[in-house]
Motif scaffolding. Structure first.
Motif, PDB file in Angstrom:
ATOM      1  N   ARG A 169      29.827  57.124  73.317  1.00  0.00           N
ATOM      2  CA  ARG A 169      29.431  56.236  74.474  1.00  0.00           C
ATOM      3  C   ARG A 169      27.926  55.842  74.073  1.00  0.00           C
ATOM      4  O   ARG A 169      27.887  54.528  74.346  1.00  0.00           O
ATOM      5  CB  ARG A 169      29.337  57.032  75.730  1.00  0.00           C
ATOM      6  CG  ARG A 169      28.907  56.001  77.204  1.00  0.00           C
ATOM      7  CD  ARG A 169      28.707  56.759  78.258  1.00  0.00           C
ATOM      8  NE  ARG A 169      27.411  57.709  78.387  1.00  0.00           N
ATOM      9  CZ  ARG A 169      27.548  59.016  78.154  1.00  0.00           C
ATOM     10  NH1 ARG A 169      28.725  59.564  78.232  1.00  0.00           N
ATOM     11  NH2 ARG A 169      26.389  59.575  78.223  1.00  0.00           N
ATOM     12  N   ARG A 170      27.331  56.400  73.600  1.00  0.00           N
ATOM     13  CA  ARG A 170      25.671  55.859  73.216  1.00  0.00           C
ATOM     14  C   ARG A 170      25.545  55.383  72.193  1.00  0.00           C
ATOM     15  O   ARG A 170      25.029  54.371  71.819  1.00  0.00           O
ATOM     16  CB  ARG A 170      24.902  57.165  73.543  1.00  0.00           C
ATOM     17  CG  ARG A 170      24.890  57.613  74.879  1.00  0.00           C
ATOM     18  CD  ARG A 170      24.009  58.882  75.026  1.00  0.00           C
ATOM     19  NE  ARG A 170      22.518  58.808  74.939  1.00  0.00           N
ATOM     20  CZ  ARG A 170      21.688  58.588  75.819  1.00  0.00           C
ATOM     21  NH1 ARG A 170      22.400  58.386  77.232  1.00  0.00           N
ATOM     22  NH2 ARG A 170      20.510  58.371  75.698  1.00  0.00           N
ATOM     23  N   VAL A 171      26.202  56.125  71.020  1.00  0.00           N
ATOM     24  CA  VAL A 171      25.886  55.516  69.485  1.00  0.00           C
ATOM     25  C   VAL A 171      27.213  55.544  68.711  1.00  0.00           C
ATOM     26  O   VAL A 171      27.231  56.424  67.802  1.00  0.00           O
ATOM     27  CB  VAL A 171      24.701  56.295  68.589  1.00  0.00           C
ATOM     28  CG1 VAL A 171      23.308  56.045  69.378  1.00  0.00           C
ATOM     29  CG2 VAL A 171      25.084  57.878  69.211  1.00  0.00           C
ATOM     30  N   PRO A 172      27.976  54.667  69.104  1.00  0.00           N
ATOM     31  CA  PRO A 172      29.378  54.931  68.337  1.00  0.00           C
ATOM     32  C   PRO A 172      29.151  54.471  66.902  1.00  0.00           C
ATOM     33  O   PRO A 172      30.148  54.795  65.985  1.00  0.00           O
ATOM     34  CB  PRO A 172      30.305  53.822  69.082  1.00  0.00           C
ATOM     35  CG  PRO A 172      29.326  52.741  69.755  1.00  0.00           C
ATOM     36  CD  PRO A 172      28.042  53.611  70.179  1.00  0.00           C
ATOM     37  N   HIS A 173      28.272  53.885  66.418  1.00  0.00           N
ATOM     38  CA  HIS A 173      28.115  53.486  65.160  1.00  0.00           C
ATOM     39  C   HIS A 173      27.203  54.529  64.217  1.00  0.00           C
ATOM     40  O   HIS A 173      27.466  54.337  62.830  1.00  0.00           O
ATOM     41  CB  HIS A 173      27.026  52.220  65.129  1.00  0.00           C
ATOM     42  CG  HIS A 173      25.518  52.575  65.498  1.00  0.00           C
ATOM     43  ND1 HIS A 173      25.516  52.592  67.187  1.00  0.00           N
ATOM     44  CD2 HIS A 173      24.592  52.790  64.838  1.00  0.00           C
ATOM     45  CE1 HIS A 173      24.122  52.788  67.144  1.00  0.00           C
ATOM     46  NE2 HIS A 173      23.554  53.126  66.046  1.00  0.00           N
ATOM     47  N   ILE A 174      26.988  55.730  64.687  1.00  0.00           N
ATOM     48  CA  ILE A 174      26.366  56.776  63.786  1.00  0.00           C
ATOM     49  C   ILE A 174      27.445  57.754  63.567  1.00  0.00           C
ATOM     50  O   ILE A 174      27.863  58.269  64.491  1.00  0.00           O
ATOM     51  CB  ILE A 174      25.192  57.455  64.699  1.00  0.00           C
ATOM     52  CG1 ILE A 174      24.154  56.306  65.023  1.00  0.00           C
ATOM     53  CG2 ILE A 174      24.781  58.579  63.908  1.00  0.00           C
ATOM     54  CD1 ILE A 174      22.883  56.885  65.647  1.00  0.00           C
ATOM     55  N   PRO A 175      27.666  58.052  62.552  1.00  0.00           N
ATOM     56  CA  PRO A 175      28.486  59.213  61.828  1.00  0.00           C
ATOM     57  C   PRO A 175      28.292  60.444  62.319  1.00  0.00           C
ATOM     58  O   PRO A 175      27.064  60.899  62.546  1.00  0.00           O
ATOM     59  CB  PRO A 175      28.674  58.940  60.420  1.00  0.00           C
ATOM     60  CG  PRO A 175      27.368  58.427  59.713  1.00  0.00           C
ATOM     61  CD  PRO A 175      26.875  57.350  61.153  1.00  0.00           C
TER      62      PRO A 175
END
Length: 448
Positions: A169-175
């Motif tokens: 929800r907050r940082v979908p771009h961080i693996p």
């Protein structure tokens, strides 16, 4: 008199009870046989409901019993009960008829010492604290924008779902790299240590790659933050996170590590060793990554500030360009202004020279007209001055003194004789009078 618990006659037909009536009868029997009762045991699974009622288990090495303490009694307890504490309680045994459970309704509680697990926890905490494992100076701040997050928890735990949901929800771009581990039981501490060691290797490789300016690959992202999480439970359920080897492994993390174990009131050794302690697994996920919207908003604000700054610079430069264009755009006007200024200066110079010459001519004419009078006045002034000097010289003439009957005595060398001691008897002197001089000889000098 027959008792409720007398051995029934095998030949007699047993009485058929209603379930509720049986539970009520058992409660009455317990009330008559045991109550009031005092019990010593170790707290476990302690919880406080929103209503203020408290529920927990009281146990020892050979058994445990469910307990309930209602709000009025709970408000009289002079400390905050915690799992693992050894307490003495007073209350009444009864049956919770809705479930048919044996239950001790606690009316008062006091400390009776600390339970074995809690004492073990305190000893290990004191030891590790003395070694500096909890030192705040050792703990590192979290990266504001992590490139990759490592996660250690059980694959079957609800904490995994909570953390992954919050991160998506907050940082979908961080693996996110998940390394599963046991979080409860005798094998859990070693499992947690092994999982953390795997993440440490990935994090160390990422740091070395970043130091060598190598770009991370899609298969192996750079890990610069680690989450160690587990849901809530009793002291026994969370005991794996009070392991000494796990504590020493946590402080060896090459990157900041967040501990999110249990609920807000739960504390473990892992919490003290971690760089940051989160009250819940979800809170740990929220701490490690700001929402994407926050960063996008920040970037938007920075872009607006940069645009405004650039626009202000452009406006100032445009204004300077306009001023320069006004100065250089029409050189004929500037030349005309300079010529006019030069003409004015030349005119002022000519006027000043004429005025100066006129003054000189006027002075010369005045000098020619007034010269005889000025010369005559100066001549008379000089004559008067000479007369005054002559009069003063006459007054100083010694001959005027001699005309009044005085004489000037001198010796043979021409030196003036002014004292009697200079006139020794027989000394030849010369007396100068007003009309001549006479030679005299001293006969008898006299003192006045």
């Amino acid at each position: 008199m027959n008792s409720l618990f007398e051995r029934p006659n095998p030949a007699a037909t047993p009485h058929v009870w209603e379930v509720g009536a049986l539970c009520h009868a058992i409660g009455d029997a317990l009330q008559a046989r045991f109550n009031p009762v005092a019990v010593r045991g170790e707290l476990s699974g302690f919880s406080r409901a929103a209503s203020g009622h408290c529920y927990f288990n009281l146990k020892d090495a050979s058994g445990q019993i469910r307990c309930a303490m209602f709000r009025r009694s709970a408000e009289q307890v002079g400390f905050s009960p915690r799992d693992g504490e050894l307490v003495e309680v007073r209350g009444r045994l009864g049956v919770y008829e809705q479930r048919g459970d044996l239950q001790l309704v606690v009316e008062s509680m006091q400390r009776a010492g600390q339970g074995a697990l809690f004492e073990q926890f305190l000893r290990l905490k004191a030891q590790l604290e003395s070694e500096g494992l909890f030192d705040p100076a050792r703990k590192r701040p979290l990266p504001p924008l992590p490139r990759g997050i490592g996660l250690v928890t059980s694959l079957g735990a609800a904490a995994l779902h909570d953390v992954v949901t919050a991160l998506r929800r907050r940082v979908p771009h961080i693996p996110v790299v998940i390394v599963p581990a046991l979080v409860q039981g005798a094998q859990a501490p070693q499992s947690l240590v092994q999982a953390l060691s795997k993440l440490y290797c990935l994090a160390q490789e990422g740091k070395e790659a970043s130091g060598n300016l190598r770009v991370e690959s899609a298969r192996q992202p750079v890990i610069d933050t680690i989450l160690l999480v587990r849901g809530g439970g009793s002291l026994e359920d969370l005991w794996a996170f009070n392991d000494e080897q796990l504590a020493r492994t946590i402080v060896q993390s090459p990157v900041p590590l967040i501990s999110g174990v249990g609920h807000e009131t739960d504390f473990t050794i892992a919490d003290f060793c971690a760089d940051l302690r989160a009250p819940t697994p979800t809170a740990a996920a929220e701490l490690v990554a700001q929402p994407r919207e926050v960063w996008l908003g920040t970037l938007g604000l920075m872009q607006d500030r940069l645009d405004n700054a650039v626009q202000r610079v452009l406006d100032r430069q445009a204004q300077r360009l306009d001023i320069a264009a006004q100065r250089l755009g029409r050189p004929s006007e500037q030349l005309a202004r300079n010529q006019l200024q030069l003409s004015r200066q030349a005119q002022r110079l000519r006027h000043a020279m004429l005025l100066k010459l006129q003054r000189l001519a006027q002075n010369q004419q005045a000098l020619q007209v007034n010269f005889p009078n000025i010369f005559q006045r100066n001549l008379e002034q000089q004559k008067q001055t000479l007369d005054r000097i002559d009069l003063r010289l006459q007054l100083l003439d010694p001959r005027l003194v001699l005309q009044r009957g005085y004489a000037l005595l001198t010796d043979e060398q021409g030196r003036a004789v002014t004292q009697v001691r200079q006139a020794v008897p027989g000394t030849a002197l010369k007396a100068q009078l007003s009309d001549g001089a006479v030679d005299v000889v001293v006969t008898q000098p006299r003192l006045l």
